[in-house]
Scaffold this active site. Structure first.
Site, mmCIF file in Angstrom:
data_model
loop_
_atom_site.group_PDB
_atom_site.id
_atom_site.type_symbol
_atom_site.label_atom_id
_atom_site.label_comp_id
_atom_site.label_asym_id
_atom_site.label_seq_id
_atom_site.Cartn_x
_atom_site.Cartn_y
_atom_site.Cartn_z
ATOM 1 N N GLY A 1 0.812 -1.219 0.000
ATOM 2 C CA GLY A 1 0.000 0.000 0.000
ATOM 3 C C GLY A 1 0.842 1.264 0.000
ATOM 4 O O GLY A 1 0.557 2.218 -0.733
ATOM 5 N N CYS A 2 1.887 1.275 0.799
ATOM 6 C CA CYS A 2 2.747 2.462 0.880
ATOM 7 C C CYS A 2 3.511 2.675 -0.412
ATOM 8 O O CYS A 2 3.736 3.811 -0.826
ATOM 9 C CB CYS A 2 3.686 2.346 2.074
ATOM 10 S SG CYS A 2 2.786 2.342 3.647
ATOM 11 N N THR A 3 3.897 1.593 -1.071
ATOM 12 C CA THR A 3 4.584 1.703 -2.357
ATOM 13 C C THR A 3 3.627 2.270 -3.400
ATOM 14 O O THR A 3 3.990 3.187 -4.159
ATOM 15 C CB THR A 3 5.125 0.329 -2.804
ATOM 16 O OG1 THR A 3 6.069 -0.115 -1.826
ATOM 17 C CG2 THR A 3 5.783 0.407 -4.173
ATOM 18 N N ALA B 286 3.170 6.011 -2.630
ATOM 19 C CA ALA B 286 4.371 6.793 -2.943
ATOM 20 C C ALA B 286 4.550 6.935 -4.451
ATOM 21 O O ALA B 286 4.878 8.022 -4.950
ATOM 22 C CB ALA B 286 5.601 6.139 -2.316
#
Length: 163
Positions: free
Chosen positions: A51-53, A56
């Site tokens: 999710g963070c990738t 970002a």
């Protein structure tokens, strides 16, 4: 479980808390460095997770158009700078990633607090986005945001998406 400091969320018109943190290259970056620019400060739980990738990379791919509209982007997580450096390099991120391992800034922004995941309750980073105006005031505060599609939603909420 949630402390008073983590329970207070920022609201439109609040003064954004000042901060200075290390970026993925070990340089000090302060909110004051962005004075005079609209700044999107987004908090994410952990570099290199799916999710963070996705989030970002969404900011990375949208950065040029956001900058064209006068916005800077800064990502903050509890990760150490070495992990952020690998993440930024692997994903070719083009904006600062800041390390907040003691979660002091996350707490000040209301992005640290009680979370529930698969029936488990714990304290951690709450995926959040705070937009700070040119004068250092909060112009938008969003908590518990979704990683997927967040930049498109943010653009709509800021009134900068023509759709």
């Amino acid at each position: 479980m949630t402390t008073e400091a983590t329970a207070k969320r920022l609201a439109v018109g609040d003064t954004a808390p000042a901060f200075t943190l290390s970026d993925s290259e070990g340089n000090s970056v302060s909110l004051a460095d962005f004075r005079g620019k609209k700044t999107i400060v987004y908090f994410y739980p952990a570099a290199s997770t799916p999710g963070c990738t996705k989030q970002a990379c969404d900011f990375r791919d949208s950065l040029e158009s956001l900058q064209g509209l006068g916005y800077a982007v800064v990502g903050i997580s509890p990760d150490q700078t070495t992990k952020l450096e690998k993440f930024a390099s692997k994903e070719e991120l083009n904006f600062p990633l800041l390390s907040d391992p003691e979660h002091t800034v996350s707490e000040a922004y209301g992005a640290w607090g009680e979370k529930k995941n698969y029936g488990r309750v714990y304290e951690g980073l709450i995926r959040s986005t705070i937009v700070v105006d040119e004068e250092g005031k909060v112009s938008l505060a969003q908590y518990n945001v979704r990683a997927t599609g967040h930049v498109a939603k943010l653009r709509r909420d800021l009134g900068i998406d023509p759709k």
